[in-house]
Enzyme design. Structure first.
Site, mmCIF file in Angstrom:
data_model
loop_
_atom_site.group_PDB
_atom_site.id
_atom_site.type_symbol
_atom_site.label_atom_id
_atom_site.label_comp_id
_atom_site.label_asym_id
_atom_site.label_seq_id
_atom_site.Cartn_x
_atom_site.Cartn_y
_atom_site.Cartn_z
ATOM 1 C CG LEU A 15 -1.961 -1.071 1.376
ATOM 2 C CD1 LEU A 15 -2.718 -0.920 2.694
ATOM 3 C CD2 LEU A 15 -2.937 -1.056 0.202
ATOM 4 C CG ASP A 16 0.460 4.173 -2.986
ATOM 5 O OD1 ASP A 16 1.289 3.340 -3.398
ATOM 6 O OD2 ASP A 16 -0.433 4.681 -3.689
ATOM 7 C CE LYS A 17 5.672 8.715 4.768
ATOM 8 N NZ LYS A 17 6.765 9.709 4.650
#
Length: 294
Positions: free
Chosen positions: A121-123
């Site tokens: 998942l993106d930050k």
């Protein structure tokens, strides 16, 4: 100068090139120049690329919200603001560091920096993630992702009113030609498909349920920006910050809320849900109470 080097050495991001220039590792005709230097025909350009420091993932006592765990898998709820695995820009304080502290049993297929990591998942995206505790589980889950049999559902708040109740975005995604750190819809990109369903409409915002059929980097964010409905709080794919400042939102409004897959050992159907974090609930409450129009 920085753009010229990026075009000639595509493996380097623009920010990395700018850092090399500011650190004095780039010479034009044996002289140091700024990133804005205009390159002329016949210029002799030398770029010295020092080796990157060797990264190592170490256990760190970081609290993580584990929703389910057995001998093969871990399902966790990732908070926004933390990256999944170590990288040159984030060498520590990642989900991997927390996992290494939590357990000694993680698959090795992802290598020393990505033990157990099957997907990411993106930050600034929160929500559900699956982690593999052994190589057999990792291989099985990877195949499920490859065959698109894993069902991932996200909740997103986007700018603008989406009038249709549901829709599909089918547009190829690849690395941006202008900014190598960004992705964009380009003709030569890889097949990318995203489905969405409207849950609630506000004055100039829409809460939607999103299902990425493929799994490209930044796919949901790129696709929604492409149709003119960028994710609220996404500073990478939308510049304006007025509404985000008003809502006191320090992240983008994208949450992995549901995850369905088959257990890698016995094929049992597994289904998990993760409620919206408080900061996203608060943003929705503000919109409902004020009915703001930005």
């Amino acid at each position: 100068l920085d753009l010229f080097i990026c075009e000639r050495i595509p493996k380097l991001s623009r920010s990395r090139v700018q850092k090399l220039i500011s650190q004095g590792n780039v010479f034009v005709n044996n002289q140091k120049k700024s990133k804005s230097h205009f390159v002329k025909r016949g210029d002799d350009i030398e770029v010295n690329i020092p080796p990157l420091l060797k990264l190592e993932a170490k256990p760190e006592d970081i609290k993580i919200n584990i929703i389910y765990e057995d001998e093969d898998i871990i399902v966790l709820s990732k908070p926004a603001g933390i990256v999944v695995h170590p990288s040159p820009g984030h060498p520590a304080k990642t989900i991997v560091n927390a996992l290494l502290f939590h357990t000694k049993f993680l698959s090795d297929i992802g290598g020393v920096l990505r033990p157990g990591i099957v997907h990411r998942l993106d930050k600034q995206t929160s929500g559900l993630m699956i982690v593999a505790k052994n190589d057999d589980a990792h291989k099985n889950l990877s195949q499920q992702f490859k065959k698109k049999s894993v069902k991932k559902i996200y909740l997103a708040l986007v700018h603008g009113r989406i009038e249709e109740d549901e829709g599909k975005i089918d547009a190829p995604i690849g690395r941006s030609r202008r900014n190598r750190k960004k992705m964009s819809v380009i003709p030569e990109g890889r097949e990318s498909v995203t489905e969405f369903e409207v849950l609630k409409r506000f004055n100039n915002f829409t809460l939607i349920k999103v299902r990425p059929i493929t799994g490209r980097t930044h796919q949901i964010r790129v696709h929604l920006s492409y149709i003119g409905k960028p994710v609220v709080g996404d500073v990478q794919y939308r510049k304006r910050r007025r509404i985000e400042d008003y809502l006191k939102l320090k992240r983008h409004f994208l949450h992995a809320s549901k995850l369905d897959f088959k257990h890698p050992r016995d094929g049992k159907e597994m289904s998990f849900e993760d409620k919206l974090p408080e900061e996203l609930k608060n943003s929705l409450n503000m919109l409902e109470n004020k009915n703001i129009d930005f």
